[in-house]
Design an enzyme around this catalytic site. Structure first.
Site: not given
Length: 499
Positions: A80, A155, A179
């Protein structure tokens, strides 16, 4: 028959193929890089550098040739873009950091690289991890591989989409209010948010420091256990990292997966396990299709020997206002460093220094980030700090106490990850409150600092994946993973792939 990523069902399968020399790390990396290129329409990746990836893969092959391989050596992974990485740009999905290159690796990246994992690239995300749909990225929204007209969740949406679509066998994510769990649920994969402090935050671009926690995203609980072995542990560079005395001891989560419970049998491996069902999680607001999938999964757990117990988490409905006071307050403080002076976007035209600050931040941050900075600054301002921020912290403590009372009656808590399946792209962008409500079932776990995970358990409206949420007590990741693993041994939801 040559090894192919098309047939991959687990990281163990990849590790075994590498160990048997059925495929080299370089060959595997090339195959996944080709898949990433073919899957560009999903917009799951924001940075890919084949030269860097292949150099790491060759180093992994050399390490194996020297007899120094670990179970993760040569296994590809995507990170990420909230974890800083030397060699790749680290943007946090923001224009503010669109050209930022870190001089060091985040501890999570460093530890997985030390185990020999090969970085495929950086995945898309909501800007500064603020969002539930991955529509807030400076680099554009990510599409859900199960239905490209829908969101993948956020996210960590890029990581979830990459794993679900087979562009990467595993990825890192972060979870501040859901998330990891919510995109795992929406995209039909497995993800775990460890106990706060289990995984180092050093090199993780901060959103809300008392909530942010990194974790793995993959197809199965077994995969997540293998990755957590490499990620978890005390880090002296992170002041919030758990010391050995406080539970920061690295466990072998994979070994614990198959450890039999007292009184367990082959047909009932979870005999004696008490599963708590919060009544607040199964009422108004939960869609019928999601509840149907959850009830079927809970019935499967009963077949595996577990007992269902009713519990209550009475302050669940307060988790949204509490979270949206505390998280923006911490964000407004953390993001104050991005002023166009030391690093980050700087406006091309400005008058004096104050004008440069204003224009740089106005241009560098997106609408959702600006919204949360303003809310956070407001609740921390004179006259409102006591009325909002301190009150929210008190209720946060009560929410944590509610969980402790529930755990006197059960071993694991289960319920929905989200009230619905993934919604259409653009469906909720005009109404931030509706977007926030999607996190109702994940926020309280984050506020309490507890470990939680999402496990695929069926499909709902539009044939979209549904995730079952498992919540454990502090440092109970091993039991969570074991409980999820038993379910996945008896079902095949985690093996389903988008067409």
């Amino acid at each position: 028959m040559p090894f192919s990523a098309d047939s991959v069902t687990s990281l163990r399968q990849i590790a075994d193929a590498l160990a048997a020399r059925s495929v080299s790390a370089e060959e595997l990396a090339r195959e996944y890089l080709a898949r990433i290129e073919a899957g560009r329409a999903l917009n799951a990746f924001v940075a890919v550098d084949p030269e860097l990836t292949l150099a790491q893969a060759r180093a992994a092959d050399e390490r194996r040739a020297q007899g120094q391989a670990t179970p993760l050596t040569g296994v590809p992974i995507a990170h990420k873009d909230v974890f800083v990485t030397r060699g790749w740009k680290s943007t946090a999905g923001s224009k503010m950091l669109a050209n930022y290159e870190s001089p060091f690796d985040a501890t999570v990246v460093e530890r997985l690289a030390a185990a020999g994992m090969v970085t495929l690239g950086k995945t898309n995300m909501d800007e500064f991890a603020m969002g539930s749909s991955n529509e807030n990225s400076f680099f554009g929204p990510v599409s859900n591989p199960w239905d490209t007209s829908r969101v993948p969740g956020g996210s960590s949406g890029g990581s979830a989409a990459a794993v679900a679509a087979g562009l990467a066998p595993a990825a890192t994510g972060t979870d501040t209010g859901g998330s990891i769990r919510q995109p795992a649920s929406f995209s039909g994969i497995t993800g775990i948010k460890p106990t706060y402090g289990r995984v180092s935050r050093y090199g993780m671009i901060a959103f809300a420091s008392s909530l942010d926690q990194g974790g793995p995203m993959a197809h199965s609980a077994e995969d997540c256990a293998l990755l957590l072995n490499g990620m978890a542990g005390f880090d002296p560079k992170d002041s919030t990292s758990l010391t050995p005395e406080l539970g920061g001891v690295t466990e072998d989560f994979t070994r614990l997966l198959g450890q039999p419970r007292a009184g367990a049998t082959a047909s009932q491996p979870l005999a004696g396990l008490r599963i708590g069902l919060p009544r607040e999680y199964f009422g108004k607001g939960l869609s019928a299709d999601v509840e149907q999938a959850l009830r079927a999964a809970l019935a499967e757990y009963e077949k595996l020997g577990a007992t269902l117990v009713d519990v209550t988490l009475p302050k669940t409905e307060l988790s949204i206002p509490v979270y949206y006071i505390i998280a923006p307050a911490e964000a407004s403080s953390n993001l104050s460093r991005f002023d166009g002076v030391r690093y980050g976007h700087r406006a091309a035209q400005y008058g004096d220094l104050l004008d440069m600050y204003k224009k740089s931040r106005a241009e560098g941050f997106g609408p959702e980030v600006k919204r949360r900075i303003m809310v956070g600054t407001y609740v921390l301002s004179h006259g409102y700090y006591d009325a909002y921020y301190l009150q929210a912290q008190k209720i946060r403590r009560i929410i944590a106490d509610d969980f402790q009372r529930a755990f006197t009656q059960c071993d694991v808590i289960m319920g929905p990850v989200a009230p619905t399946v993934a919604w259409k792209l653009g469906e909720k962008t005009a109404d931030p409150v509706q977007m926030y409500l999607a996190d109702i079932f994940t926020l309280s776990t984050s506020l309490a600092g507890l470990p939680g995970m999402s496990v695929p358990c069926g499909f709902g409206e539009g044939n979209m994946p549904v995730g079952l949420q498992l919540i454990g007590n502090y440092f109970d990741e091993a039991q969570l993973l074991q409980t999820a693993h038993a379910f996945q041994q008896a079902t095949d939801w985690h093996l389903r792939r988008p067409a």
